[in-house]
Each structure stands twice: as structure tokens, then as C-alpha cells.
Design an enzyme around this catalytic site. Structure first.
Site, PDB file in Angstrom:
ATOM      1  N   ASP A  10       2.844 -34.065 -68.423  1.00 52.10           N
ATOM      2  CA  ASP A  10       3.137 -34.211 -66.969  1.00 52.10           C
ATOM      3  C   ASP A  10       2.527 -35.702 -66.573  1.00 52.10           C
ATOM      4  OD1 ASP A  10       3.193 -33.533 -64.013  1.00 52.10           O
ATOM      5  OD2 ASP A  10       0.846 -33.370 -64.195  1.00 52.10           O
ATOM      6  N   CYS A  73       5.732 -30.258 -65.434  1.00 51.03           N
ATOM      7  CA  CYS A  73       5.820 -31.138 -64.320  1.00 51.03           C
ATOM      8  C   CYS A  73       7.169 -30.653 -63.596  1.00 51.03           C
ATOM      9  CB  CYS A  73       6.040 -32.549 -64.635  1.00 51.03           C
ATOM     10  SG  CYS A  73       6.409 -33.464 -63.225  1.00 51.03           S
ATOM     11  N   GLU A 154      -5.160 -35.983 -57.438  1.00 49.04           N
ATOM     12  CA  GLU A 154      -5.463 -36.827 -58.540  1.00 49.04           C
ATOM     13  C   GLU A 154      -6.878 -37.546 -58.330  1.00 49.04           C
ATOM     14  OE1 GLU A 154      -4.363 -37.991 -61.419  1.00 49.04           O
ATOM     15  OE2 GLU A 154      -2.844 -36.407 -61.798  1.00 49.04           O
ATOM     16  N   CYS A 186       4.747 -27.885 -57.814  1.00 50.30           N
ATOM     17  CA  CYS A 186       4.273 -28.717 -58.395  1.00 50.30           C
ATOM     18  C   CYS A 186       3.003 -28.319 -59.081  1.00 50.30           C
ATOM     19  CB  CYS A 186       3.917 -29.915 -57.254  1.00 50.30           C
ATOM     20  SG  CYS A 186       2.731 -31.139 -58.125  1.00 50.30           S
ATOM     21  N   HIS A 188       0.336 -29.855 -60.221  1.00 53.04           N
ATOM     22  CA  HIS A 188      -0.881 -30.182 -59.368  1.00 53.04           C
ATOM     23  C   HIS A 188      -1.514 -29.212 -58.518  1.00 53.04           C
ATOM     24  CE1 HIS A 188       0.037 -34.032 -61.076  1.00 53.04           C
ATOM     25  NE2 HIS A 188      -1.111 -34.466 -60.744  1.00 53.04           N
TER      26      HIS A 188
HETATM   27  N1  DGL Z   1       2.667 -32.099 -61.314  1.00 51.74           N
HETATM   28  C1  DGL Z   1       3.692 -33.106 -61.279  1.00 51.74           C
HETATM   29  C2  DGL Z   1       4.884 -32.154 -60.665  1.00 51.74           C
HETATM   30  O1  DGL Z   1       4.803 -30.894 -60.880  1.00 51.74           O
HETATM   31  C3  DGL Z   1       3.734 -34.404 -60.925  1.00 51.74           C
HETATM   32  C4  DGL Z   1       3.612 -34.835 -59.672  1.00 51.74           C
HETATM   33  C5  DGL Z   1       4.063 -36.147 -59.482  1.00 51.74           C
HETATM   34  O2  DGL Z   1       3.470 -36.991 -60.342  1.00 51.74           O
HETATM   35  O3  DGL Z   1       4.307 -36.602 -58.296  1.00 51.74           O
HETATM   36  O4  DGL Z   1       5.876 -32.321 -59.811  1.00 51.74           O
END
Ligand code: DGL
Length: 267
Positions: A10, A73, A154, A186, A188
């Protein structure tokens, strides 16, 4: 049986939600995790840039003999999956986080309006729309880019007044009104799952791809007879830039002290 590691990557800590779901489901499996913190956020980069980072990371994982590579990701899954599949060819299997979620939606949420929140890269790629349309299951997808959420997470701003306000502002958007389920597009976002569920007072299913992706990886390894034969698993965490939040999050997810290795991706 195959005791080679599972490769997972990721842009940062988000993919740890997938890694920890994989560990819960398959505690014997070793893993190599790459957090491309030097290039975070992927969601604000061009498609070409995300493709270049992804190929570079896949190369590291191929060199380390990973038996499967999981693009943990959504931004990279929507921009680089087809390319990585072609690049890896017969050397290793590439799994993304979008297909397992789309399969789940097709089984559980037919004839409904579903919301999607994700980065600009993911939402603007239209990949969820295209894949859901191919199911022919009368699913209306309403998507909204929520670019502030990744930097917020983050930086460790969650379960706080500031995160509550930002989440509320996004979820009140007209586009998302009337949804029966919301895809966290996402990796995150599972870190703010509870705050999102609270906003909806648990009246909307908040769907996170970590469990369905872990199941997908398991089913693939099982069908190819590549599951580990047991023994002590090893975990390797590589980052392209050192960040405190990455170290704190790996400890949060993996419980014990983890050693982060700085990996020079471009030299
Ligand atoms: N965790 C990521 C996603 O699923 C990355 C987010 C990013 O770096 O903008 O899109």
C-alpha cells in the site's frame, strides 16, 4: 504446501488492515509488507505514477519470492492491477482489493443503492462502476471522493473532534443520500469504520474490503495447494520513508514490536 511469504503493499498504513485480516485468517503465513510512504498519498498521483511505483514494489516482492502479491490499496488496484498482472505473468498471482468487494456486493446487495467513498484516483478511475455494472444485478452506485481522509488517518487524527467533523461533512453530501450500504473504497478507512458507522447510527452496512480480500487470498492459496505447512511465520515490514505513524500503526495491528526496514525504492 509452500512457505514462501505473501507480499502485500500500500502507499502507507492502510494495507495493514488487509495484512492483519490475512494474519487472523491464516496465522501460519509469513508476510512481506511494503508501505510506500515516500509517495503517499497515491490517491492524488497520476495513473502513470501509481503504475510506476507499483511495478517497482512488485519487483521487490518477486525478488523476495512472494507466492502471491496483494495490492492492498484501492488506488493502486484501480490504476495498476491490469498492468501488474501482465508484468508478473506466470511468475506470481496478483490479487487486488476491488474484485473481492465487487463479488460480495453482487451476492449481498442486489437491487440497492450503494455508496462508495475513496480517493480521487479510485473514484475518478470508475473501476468500481465498471465492475459492478458487469454484474447486471441492478445496483446503483453513488461515489464520492474523500481526499482529506487519508492524510488525516496517516497523521493519527481519528476518534477525535476533527475527524468527526470531516467525516460528517463528507457523509452528509447529497450524492450519498439513501444508500443502504457504504463501501470503504480505501484500505485506510477501516481505521475510521466506527466513526462512519456511528454517523449512520448503524442503519447502513459499512463494508470494508479487508476480510473479503483475506478470504479471497486464502481460497486462492488453498486451491493452488500453496498454503503454508506451519512453523513460525516471519513478518517483514519495508517502508520507502520512515514515519512515526507507520511504526505506531504496525505495532497497533501486529501487537509486538516490529522492525521497520527502510528500503531505497529508486536506487
Ligand atoms: N490505502 C490506499 C487506498 O486504498 C491509498 C490511499 C492513498 O495513498 O491515497 O486507496
Amino acid at each position: 504446501m509452500n512457505n514462501a511469504p505473501i507480499g502485500i503493499f500500500d502507499s502507507g498504513i492502510g494495507g495493514l488492515t488487509v495484512a492483519s485480516a490475512i494474519r487472523r485468517l491464516m496465522p501460519d503465513e509469513s508476510m512481506i509488507y511494503f508501505g510506500d510512504t515516500a509517495h503517499l498519498p497515491y490517491g492524488e498521483k497520476s495513473e502513470a505514477a501509481v503504475q510506476a511505483y507499483s511495478v517497482k514494489i512488485a519487483d521487490v516482492m518477486l525478488q523476495k519470492g512472494c507466492k502471491v502479491i496483494v495490492i492492498a490499496c484501492n488506488s493502486a488496484s484501480s490504476s495498476a492491477y491490469e498492468l501488474l498482472k501482465e508484468y508478473a505473468g506466470r511468475r506470481t498471482k496478483i490479487i487486488n482489493v476491488i474484485d473481492p468487494m465487487v463479488d460480495f456486493i453482487g451476492e449481498q446487495h442486489q437491487n440497492e443503492k450503494i455508496g462508495l467513498i475513496g480517493t480521487r484516483r479510485t473514484v475518478n478511475s470508475n473501476v468500481y462502476h465498471q465492475k459492478i455494472a458487469r454484474l447486471h444485478r441492478n445496483i446503483e452506485l453513488a461515489s464520492l471522493a474523500t481526499p482529506l481522509l487519508v492524510p488525516m488517518i496517516e497523521e493519527g487524527f481519528f476518534h477525535q473532534r476533527i475527524s468527526h467533523d470531516i467525516i460528517e461533512k463528507y457523509l452528509e453530501d447529497e450524492t450519498l443520500q439513501g444508500v443502504r450500504a457504504l463501501i470503504l473504497g480505501c484500505t485506510h478507512y477501516p481505521l475510521i469504520h466506527d466513526e462512519i458507522a456511528d454517523f449512520y447510527q448503524n442503519g447502513v452496512d459499512v463494508l470494508d474490503s479487508s476480510e473479503v480480500t483475506a478470504r479471497y487470498v486464502h481460497d486462492y492459496l488453498k486451491s493452488e495447494e500453496l498454503l503454508s505447512s506451519g512453523g513460525e511465520p516471519t513478518y517483514e515490514f519495508l517502508v520507502s520513508d520512515y514515519t512515526d505513524s507507520f511504526e505506531a500503526s504496525t505495532q497497533l495491528f501486529f501487537g509486538e514490536r516490529v522492525h521497520l526496514e527502510y528500503y531505497r525504492l529508486w536506487e
